[in-house]
Design an enzyme around this catalytic site. Structure first.
Site, PDB file in Angstrom:
ATOM      1  CG  ASP A   1     -35.374 -21.999  44.729  1.00  0.00           C
ATOM      2  OD1 ASP A   1     -35.740 -23.355  45.288  1.00  0.00           O
ATOM      3  OD2 ASP A   1     -36.573 -21.886  44.298  1.00  0.00           O
TER       4      ASP A   1
ATOM      5  CG  ASP B   1     -41.915 -26.003  46.278  1.00  0.00           C
ATOM      6  OD1 ASP B   1     -41.644 -24.911  46.742  1.00  0.00           O
ATOM      7  OD2 ASP B   1     -41.362 -26.459  45.438  1.00  0.00           O
TER       8      ASP B   1
HETATM    9  C1  DGJ Z   1     -38.889 -23.956  44.275  1.00  0.00           C
HETATM   10  C2  DGJ Z   1     -39.976 -23.299  45.291  1.00  0.00           C
HETATM   11  O1  DGJ Z   1     -39.424 -23.603  46.393  1.00  0.00           O
HETATM   12  C3  DGJ Z   1     -40.696 -22.573  44.762  1.00  0.00           C
HETATM   13  O2  DGJ Z   1     -41.555 -21.569  45.634  1.00  0.00           O
HETATM   14  C4  DGJ Z   1     -40.520 -21.064  43.199  1.00  0.00           C
HETATM   15  O3  DGJ Z   1     -39.122 -20.126  44.364  1.00  0.00           O
HETATM   16  C5  DGJ Z   1     -39.879 -22.309  42.227  1.00  0.00           C
HETATM   17  N1  DGJ Z   1     -39.037 -23.248  42.520  1.00  0.00           N
HETATM   18  C6  DGJ Z   1     -39.960 -21.446  41.421  1.00  0.00           C
HETATM   19  O4  DGJ Z   1     -38.580 -21.658  40.552  1.00  0.00           O
END
Ligand code: DGJ
Length: 596
Positions: free
Chosen positions: A347, A417
């Site tokens: 991430d 997300d």
């Molecule tokens: C952003 C990601 O896109 C989510 O899927 C998740 O992993 C969060 N970060 C965790 O902080």
């Protein structure tokens, strides 16, 4: 193929590098600059591609714009005189614009008409645009953003600009996308996971967020395993003292409060269920409240003497420094070396502000943003080649770094997300302009959806996720028995048909951007199998059911609908279409046909 150009006065040499593919309508092009003179040269702008359309006619510019949780929506605008440009200055390719543009004729549709597409193989600040002059000559260009960019080229030094992949199709936007998809799947992506089946996964993020312990995770995993899921991914919150997003990035050691027996024990418990284990990391980041920051405050990107801006309460590590890259490689290698982690979600949750490095001299500060990306690529290259059996998935607050540069290392990226099925129709449809389904992480999540509050059926969530890299992101134990049965069938369907779908040619049949419906179709190589997903946003009482017109079939062959057992000629499916009767809001249908 190379073209060499030299400025006789300064002895600055440009090498234009082209790869022209025999078996595909694709050309790649990049530029190398070499300083053959005796003085330093300051590079202020190096476009990787610059192409003139002499008879520019009536063109439209198509590109992908968005925001967090609304990535890659399609925008089509008339080409006018002057400059039209998209870009990123955020240190990553960004949620806001994608390093991709396309020029189409005014009459071009999804399946007909000229389409010229350009994608930049780069993950940092970019610019892409067009300029039409008074003679109606149109120039398209693409490359590293010249904003805050100045690269000093000493005598004898060279600068390699990133590659652009280019295509032309007379078969509209779909034809252009098909050219890109084949190329990205087989030429840009690398490694073992390019060709093999990837596991159906469950991720605990939307199921637990930061609130979990080993028992809860194992419960989620075992109910998922019962339904057919193959890989359990532990997301954010497993390390340091991370009970929210305020701290601990950089301290990649299991939190013994949540996982008293450590990560190895959890990995073993998951393995004992007969599943693979995967882990979330965000190694480019550091929290001010972390042991790493306390030990190395100078490793964070900053301007000496100035306050550091936080994003999501965190700072970005300075990947232009070798010791920082070495540290990231050693930390992630440490997590992977015993072989118990078979998947990594990488991430990156904030963009770069105050771009600069404490180590670079003042005259090289504007090299920083590109040096960061070179550092990142070095890290990714080292890790992916050292651990070829680990499946890596990219992520940046969802799809904030969804680009061809990342895909060279990781075969898939978490698309957004926003996991709502309706929002995903737009996001995945838009993303497919350039990127194949093989690259798009797509999960079934809980309802009401956590991002938009909408309730959609488990079928529709599954059908939309099925047009990407399929997985789940909820506690499956909370589903009704009836829903669990549907999930079991979805996983079975994906295991049986997912690989065929991903290797097929994709046709976009109905655009959510144009109306109330979404339809995409996948035709296998020998036109033997056809998989189609149709979905509508709102239901309507007073109209005949929508007809779905297929594309790309053998006109004379017969295709059997595997569910209804009805047979239709390819010509019938393409020219008369079949009614797709759906009732209610957010309804959908998955259809699979086999040639008889
Ligand atoms: C952003 C990601 O896109 C989510 O899927 C998740 O992993 C969060 N970060 C965790 O902080």
């Amino acid at each position: 193929m190379f073209l060499e150009l030299e400025d006789s006065l300064t002895k600055l040499r440009l090498t234009l590098q082209y790869s022209v593919y025999n078996d595909r309508d694709m050309i790649t092009r990049s530029v190398k600059v070499y300083n053959g003179g005796n003085n330093n040269v300051e590079l202020l702008r190096v476009m990787s591609m610059s192409m003139d359309f002499i008879h520019s006619g009536d063109y439209d510019l198509v590109h992908l714009h968005g925001a967090w949780a609304r990535e890659r929506h399609i925008e089509r605008r008339t080409v006018m005189h002057g400059i039209q440009q998209i870009d990123s200055r955020r240190g990553a390719s960004s949620h806001h614009h994608n390093p991709f543009i396309c020029l189409v004729n005014k009459h071009t549709t999804e399946q007909q008409g000229d389409a010229y597409g350009f994608g930049l193989v780069y993950s940092g600040n970019f610019t892409a645009g067009i300029e039409m002059n008074s003679e109606e000559v149109l120039r398209a260009y693409m490359g590293i953003n010249d904003f805050n960019f100045r690269w000093i080229l000493e005598p004898g030094a060279e600068f390699q600009a990133p590659e652009v992949i280019m295509t032309y199709s007379p078969d509209g936007l779909t034809g252009m996308s098909q050219n890109f998809h084949g190329f990205i799947r087989k030429r840009l992506c690398r490694g073992k996971f390019r060709d093999v089946k990837r596991p159906v996964l469950i991720n605990n993020w939307e199921a637990t967020y930061f609130r979990f312990d080993e028992e809860k995770l194992v419960k989620i995993a075992s109910s998922a395993k019962e339904l057919g899921v193959e890989l359990m991914v532990l997301d954010d919150g497993w390390f340091g003292k991370r009970n929210d997003d305020n701290c601990s990035l950089g301290d990649w050691v299991a939190d013994r409060e949540k996982l008293p027996l450590g990560l190895e024990h959890l990995a073993k418990s998951i393995k004992d269920l007969g599943m693979q284990f995967g882990l979330w990391v965000e190694p480019e980041m550091v929290s001010p409240d972390s042991d790493l920051f306390r030990a190395h405050p100078d490793w964070a990107i900053q301007v000496a003497g100035r306050e550091k801006s936080l994003g999501r309460r965190q700072l970005v590590l300075d990947l232009s420094r070798k010791e920082v890259c070495d540290y990231i490689v050693s930390v992630v290698s440490g997590l992977l070396k015993d072989g118990s982690v078979s998947y990594i979600k990488w991430d990156m949750n904030r963009n770069i502000t105050e771009p600069g490095s404490l180590l670079l001299p003042p005259e090289k500060q504007q090299e920083f943003s590109h040096r960061y990306i070179l550092g990142l690529y070095h890290v990714l290259e080292t890790l992916t080649t050292s651990f070829p059996d680990v499946l890596f998935e990219g992520c940046a607050g969802g799809g904030g770094r969804f680009d061809l540069g990342v895909l060279h290392y990781y075969p898939q990226i978490w698309t957004s997300d926003d996991s709502d099925a309706v929002e995903r129709m737009y996001i995945q449809y838009g993303t497919s302009l350039l990127y194949p389904t093989t690259t798009m992480g797509a999960h079934v999540s809980a309802v009401p959806n956590h991002q938009v509050g909408r309730t959609t059926s488990i079928e529709t969530r599954g059908n939309i996720a099925m047009t990407g890299r399929f997985g789940y992101e909820l506690d499956l134990a909370i589903l009704t028995e009836e829903e669990k049965e549907i999930v079991r069938q979805q996983i079975k369907t994906y295991k049986q048909w997912g690989q065929i779908l991903h290797e097929s040619t994709m046709y976009r049949l109905q655009s959510p951007f144009a109306g109330n419906t979404f339809a995409v179709e996948f035709v296998s190589e020998e036109k033997q199998y056809v998989i189609a997903v149709y979905a509508s946003v709102l239901g309507s009482a007073d109209k005949d059911p929508d007809r779905l017109y297929f594309a790309g079939l053998d006109a004379d062959a017969y295709y059997r609908d595997l569910e209804t057992k009805k047979e239709y000629s390819g010509s019938f499916l393409m020219h008369l279409g079949i009614p797709v009767a759906t009732k209610g809001d957010f309804a959908s249908k998955l259809m699979i046909f086999e040639k008889v």
